[in-house]
Write an enzyme that holds these catalytic residues in place. Structure first.
Site, PDB file in Angstrom:
ATOM      1  N   SER A 154       0.808  -1.224   0.000  1.00 56.99           N
ATOM      2  CA  SER A 154       0.000   0.000   0.000  1.00 56.99           C
ATOM      3  C   SER A 154       0.842   1.275   0.000  1.00 56.99           C
ATOM      4  CB  SER A 154      -0.885  -0.016   1.250  1.00 56.99           C
ATOM      5  OG  SER A 154      -1.435   1.253   1.486  1.00 56.99           O
ATOM      6  N   GLU A 204       0.162   3.660   1.688  1.00 55.21           N
ATOM      7  CA  GLU A 204       0.218   4.126   3.082  1.00 55.21           C
ATOM      8  C   GLU A 204       1.601   3.914   3.684  1.00 55.21           C
ATOM      9  OE1 GLU A 204      -2.047   5.456   5.636  1.00 55.21           O
ATOM     10  OE2 GLU A 204      -2.859   6.195   3.767  1.00 55.21           O
ATOM     11  N   TYR A 217      -1.659   0.061  10.744  1.00 51.32           N
ATOM     12  CA  TYR A 217      -1.913  -0.610   9.460  1.00 51.32           C
ATOM     13  C   TYR A 217      -0.678  -0.552   8.569  1.00 51.32           C
ATOM     14  CZ  TYR A 217      -3.625  -1.013   4.633  1.00 51.32           C
ATOM     15  OH  TYR A 217      -3.774  -1.349   3.310  1.00 51.32           O
TER      16      TYR A 217
HETATM   17  P1  NAP Z   1     -11.486  -4.625   1.761  1.00 49.70           P
HETATM   18  O1  NAP Z   1     -12.619  -4.288   0.853  1.00 49.70           O
HETATM   19  O2  NAP Z   1     -11.460  -4.070   3.134  1.00 49.70           O
HETATM   20  O3  NAP Z   1     -11.430  -6.241   1.853  1.00 49.70           O
HETATM   21  C1  NAP Z   1     -10.645  -6.880   2.799  1.00 49.70           C
HETATM   22  C2  NAP Z   1     -10.811  -8.366   2.656  1.00 49.70           C
HETATM   23  O4  NAP Z   1      -9.994  -9.016   3.642  1.00 49.70           O
HETATM   24  C3  NAP Z   1     -12.242  -8.880   2.863  1.00 49.70           C
HETATM   25  O5  NAP Z   1     -12.488  -9.927   1.973  1.00 49.70           O
HETATM   26  C4  NAP Z   1     -12.180  -9.405   4.293  1.00 49.70           C
HETATM   27  O6  NAP Z   1     -13.135 -10.409   4.558  1.00 49.70           O
HETATM   28  C5  NAP Z   1     -10.784 -10.001   4.291  1.00 49.70           C
HETATM   29  N1  NAP Z   1     -10.289 -10.258   5.644  1.00 49.70           N
HETATM   30  C6  NAP Z   1     -10.189  -9.386   6.677  1.00 49.70           C
HETATM   31  N2  NAP Z   1      -9.687 -10.002   7.756  1.00 49.70           N
HETATM   32  C7  NAP Z   1      -9.479 -11.288   7.421  1.00 49.70           C
HETATM   33  C8  NAP Z   1      -8.989 -12.425   8.105  1.00 49.70           C
HETATM   34  N3  NAP Z   1      -8.619 -12.364   9.371  1.00 49.70           N
HETATM   35  N4  NAP Z   1      -8.897 -13.596   7.424  1.00 49.70           N
HETATM   36  C9  NAP Z   1      -9.285 -13.676   6.125  1.00 49.70           C
HETATM   37  N5  NAP Z   1      -9.741 -12.637   5.423  1.00 49.70           N
HETATM   38  C10 NAP Z   1      -9.855 -11.452   6.072  1.00 49.70           C
HETATM   39  O7  NAP Z   1     -10.084  -4.243   1.082  1.00 49.70           O
HETATM   40  P2  NAP Z   1      -9.761  -3.821  -0.437  1.00 49.70           P
HETATM   41  O8  NAP Z   1     -10.006  -2.372  -0.578  1.00 49.70           O
HETATM   42  O9  NAP Z   1     -10.403  -4.781  -1.360  1.00 49.70           O
HETATM   43  O10 NAP Z   1      -8.174  -4.003  -0.459  1.00 49.70           O
HETATM   44  C11 NAP Z   1      -7.586  -5.258  -0.792  1.00 49.70           C
HETATM   45  C12 NAP Z   1      -6.177  -5.310  -0.227  1.00 49.70           C
HETATM   46  O11 NAP Z   1      -5.410  -4.248  -0.774  1.00 49.70           O
HETATM   47  C13 NAP Z   1      -6.063  -5.144   1.273  1.00 49.70           C
HETATM   48  O12 NAP Z   1      -4.977  -5.916   1.721  1.00 49.70           O
HETATM   49  C14 NAP Z   1      -5.754  -3.673   1.464  1.00 49.70           C
HETATM   50  O13 NAP Z   1      -5.060  -3.471   2.683  1.00 49.70           O
HETATM   51  C15 NAP Z   1      -4.874  -3.438   0.256  1.00 49.70           C
HETATM   52  N6  NAP Z   1      -4.865  -2.089  -0.315  1.00 49.70           N
HETATM   53  C16 NAP Z   1      -6.034  -1.462  -0.589  1.00 49.70           C
HETATM   54  C17 NAP Z   1      -6.011  -0.228  -1.191  1.00 49.70           C
HETATM   55  C18 NAP Z   1      -7.292   0.487  -1.567  1.00 49.70           C
HETATM   56  O14 NAP Z   1      -7.224   1.704  -1.813  1.00 49.70           O
HETATM   57  N7  NAP Z   1      -8.419  -0.212  -1.658  1.00 49.70           N
HETATM   58  C19 NAP Z   1      -4.777   0.376  -1.523  1.00 49.70           C
HETATM   59  C20 NAP Z   1      -3.608  -0.312  -1.234  1.00 49.70           C
HETATM   60  C21 NAP Z   1      -3.662  -1.557  -0.630  1.00 49.70           C
HETATM   61  P3  NAP Z   1     -14.628 -10.050   5.108  1.00 49.70           P
HETATM   62  O15 NAP Z   1     -15.434  -9.703   3.894  1.00 49.70           O
HETATM   63  O16 NAP Z   1     -15.031 -11.314   5.759  1.00 49.70           O
HETATM   64  O17 NAP Z   1     -14.473  -8.884   6.050  1.00 49.70           O
HETATM   65  O1  F7E Z   2      -9.070   7.982   4.210  1.00 48.20           O
HETATM   66  C1  F7E Z   2      -9.544  11.322   5.554  1.00 48.20           C
HETATM   67  C2  F7E Z   2      -8.592  10.390   6.274  1.00 48.20           C
HETATM   68  O2  F7E Z   2     -10.027   5.841   5.042  1.00 48.20           O
HETATM   69  C3  F7E Z   2      -8.571   8.877   3.246  1.00 48.20           C
HETATM   70  C4  F7E Z   2      -7.285   2.070   2.530  1.00 48.20           C
HETATM   71  O3  F7E Z   2      -7.841   1.401   1.425  1.00 48.20           O
HETATM   72  O4  F7E Z   2      -6.094   3.580   1.112  1.00 48.20           O
HETATM   73  C5  F7E Z   2      -7.031   3.520   2.161  1.00 48.20           C
HETATM   74  O5  F7E Z   2      -6.562   4.196   3.305  1.00 48.20           O
HETATM   75  C6  F7E Z   2      -8.346  10.238   3.888  1.00 48.20           C
HETATM   76  C7  F7E Z   2      -7.550  10.180   5.197  1.00 48.20           C
HETATM   77  O6  F7E Z   2      -8.372   5.863   3.115  1.00 48.20           O
HETATM   78  C8  F7E Z   2     -12.827  10.845   7.021  1.00 48.20           C
HETATM   79  O7  F7E Z   2      -8.098  10.995   7.467  1.00 48.20           O
HETATM   80  C9  F7E Z   2     -11.549  12.507   6.490  1.00 48.20           C
HETATM   81  O8  F7E Z   2      -6.623  11.235   5.209  1.00 48.20           O
HETATM   82  O9  F7E Z   2     -10.631   6.650   2.723  1.00 48.20           O
HETATM   83  P1  F7E Z   2      -9.629   6.541   3.785  1.00 48.20           P
HETATM   84  P2  F7E Z   2      -6.841   5.738   3.570  1.00 48.20           P
HETATM   85  O10 F7E Z   2      -6.662   5.991   5.010  1.00 48.20           O
HETATM   86  O11 F7E Z   2      -6.041   6.569   2.638  1.00 48.20           O
HETATM   87  C10 F7E Z   2      -4.811   3.017   1.409  1.00 48.20           C
HETATM   88  C11 F7E Z   2      -3.933   3.147   0.194  1.00 48.20           C
HETATM   89  C12 F7E Z   2      -4.893   1.656   1.960  1.00 48.20           C
HETATM   90  O12 F7E Z   2      -3.989   0.841   1.791  1.00 48.20           O
HETATM   91  C13 F7E Z   2      -5.984   1.383   2.938  1.00 48.20           C
HETATM   92  O13 F7E Z   2      -6.239  -0.017   3.034  1.00 48.20           O
HETATM   93  O14 F7E Z   2      -9.616  10.771   4.240  1.00 48.20           O
HETATM   94  N1  F7E Z   2     -10.901  11.382   6.137  1.00 48.20           N
HETATM   95  N2  F7E Z   2     -12.730  12.208   7.047  1.00 48.20           N
HETATM   96  C14 F7E Z   2     -11.661  10.322   6.449  1.00 48.20           C
HETATM   97  N3  F7E Z   2     -11.483   8.998   6.271  1.00 48.20           N
HETATM   98  C15 F7E Z   2     -12.469   8.157   6.687  1.00 48.20           C
HETATM   99  N4  F7E Z   2     -12.328   6.824   6.511  1.00 48.20           N
HETATM  100  N5  F7E Z   2     -13.618   8.619   7.278  1.00 48.20           N
HETATM  101  C16 F7E Z   2     -13.845   9.962   7.461  1.00 48.20           C
HETATM  102  O15 F7E Z   2     -14.879  10.356   7.994  1.00 48.20           O
END
Ligand code: NAP
Ligand code: F7E
Length: 355
Positions: A137, A139, A161
């Protein structure tokens, strides 16, 4: 069709029920793969995002299979791996909410860091010639050392995280270097879609704004509006995951659009599409502020664009419109239910919990 030894290739996904898992499943099935996904036991159904695929009579029971296991239980991962014998493993499962990771840091590390190690160990012990994708990520860049960020930018994680993701990143590199595993890190910047979890900021905004438009909700409570993110479309990003595992050599790749916007700009765009002024509806709630914030993420994906021949197809405005349109459909259904006297659940899902 993607084949291995004349048979359809098999992929095993953790996180299949999540946003990315659902798009990747669609992509892999379209390429002829047999897809196996890990699901964990839950008291309610967690398969909404893949239900439409699972119910397809041409796919259910023949090309898509679900297996009970948990990332925190290494034995369960090893058992599924031995049973499935996949060609490719995509490790997408995680406690993926940054805000929640400050509240549950140990569980976050158990799924993100140790969960990854459990998958890597299961692969190593199986001796299967597997290709491995790790969901790393942006992050990890946290308090960024340079802008834009690329594969060489040092990490400075700012949350439980991202600390756990840094561990998983380096274990992935280590298994590649120590054991010769074909292992890739996709360093993905934020990517969104109509299937995005409703407590991430983009979806929280599109759900609330469309409900406000129809009079189903009055206010939207948010945290820091000044943070900037490089938001892309999840459907584009899963293509990059697959491409990484089709190369001759494994590697680590930044995947991003190269364009950053603040939360305020996201609000402008969403509420603008609905002819509303967000300032009349949005209030700040300190519960959504994080103990440490990541102010700006902006990716340089030149390496992926040249090596993988990948580029995003969906731009910022198109992504926002796609999400607003999809959430307006949901809001209209809620409106109909409400008019018929049914109770309708609001999108302030947190209900007292932070998110
Ligand atoms: P998501 O929608 O939150 O999905 C997370 C998945 O992980 C769900 O299928 C969840 O299952 C499963 N999971 C959580 N805890 C688990 C456990 N203990 N054992 C087995 N499975 C578990 O995440 P996403 O947005 O699709 O992201 C996919 C991956 O990319 C994640 O690793 C995330 O950290 C990473 N990532 C995401 C982003 C982004 O912007 N979306 C960017 C960079 C990296 P349940 O449905 O049962 O909860
Ligand atoms: O927050 C601000 C918050 O939770 C984005 C995950 O998929 O992307 C995601 O992480 C920004 C942050 O995403 C609210 O403080 C303001 O600055 O949508 P987010 P994230 O933290 O960037 C990365 C790449 C991952 O890997 C992660 O798995 O928005 N913000 N107000 C808020 N965020 C949330 N959630 N809720 C608010 O009310």
């Amino acid at each position: 069709m993607s084949t291995a030894g004349g048979k359809p290739k098999k992929a095993f996904l953790t996180g299949i029920t999540g946003q990315d898992g659902s798009y990747l499943t669609e992509l892999l099935l379209s390429k002829g793969y047999e897809v196996h996904g890990l699901i964990r036991r839950s008291s309610t159904f967690s398969t909404d995002r893949i239900e439409h695929i699972y119910q397809d009579p041409h796919i259910q029971g023949t090309r898509l299979f679900l297996h009970y296991a948990d990332l925190t239980d290494g034995h369960s991962i090893a058992r599924v791996l031995e049973q499935v014998k996949p060609d490719e493993v995509y490790n997408l499962g995680a406690q993926s909410h940054v805000g929640v990771s400050f509240i549950n840091p140990v569980y976050t590390a158990q799924t993100v860091a140790m969960g990854t190690l459990n998958v890597l160990e299961a692969i190593r012990n199986s001796r299967l010639p597997v290709r491995y994708y790790q969901a790393s990520s942006s992050e990890m860049y946290g308090k960024v050392k340079e802008t834009p960020q690329n594969e060489k930018t040092p990490f400075h994680p700012r949350s439980p995280y991202s600390c756990a993701k840094v561990y998983a990143f380096w274990q992935t590199v280590n298994y590649r270097e120590a054991y010769g595993l074909f292992a890739c890190n996709g360093i993905l910047f934020n990517h969104e879609s109509p299937r995005r979890g409703e407590t991430f900021v983009t979806r929280k905004i599109t759900r609330a704004a469309t409900r406000i438009k129809l009079g189903l909700q009055e206010k939207l409570y948010l945290g820091n509006l000044d943070a900037k993110r490089d938001w892309g479309f999840a459907g584009d990003y899963v293509r990059a995951m697959w491409l990484m595992l089709q190369q001759d050599q494994p590697g680590d790749y930044v995947i991003s659009t190269g364009e950053a916007h603040s939360i305020r700009e996201f609000l402008d765009e969403v509420f603008g599409l609905l002819q509303l002024d967000w300032k009349q509806y949005v209030a700040q709630d300190p519960r959504y502020l994080r103990p440490a914030e990541v102010d700006l993420l902006l990716g340089d994906s030149t390496y992926a664009r040249t090596r993988l021949n990948w580029k995003p197809e969906v731009g910022f405005k198109q992504l926002v419109k796609m999400m607003v349109d999809a959430d307006m459909e949901i809001a209209r259904r809620e409106e109909t239910l409400k008019k018929a006297g049914h109770a309708v659940r609001g999108p302030e899902m947190e209900r007292g919990a932070k998110g």
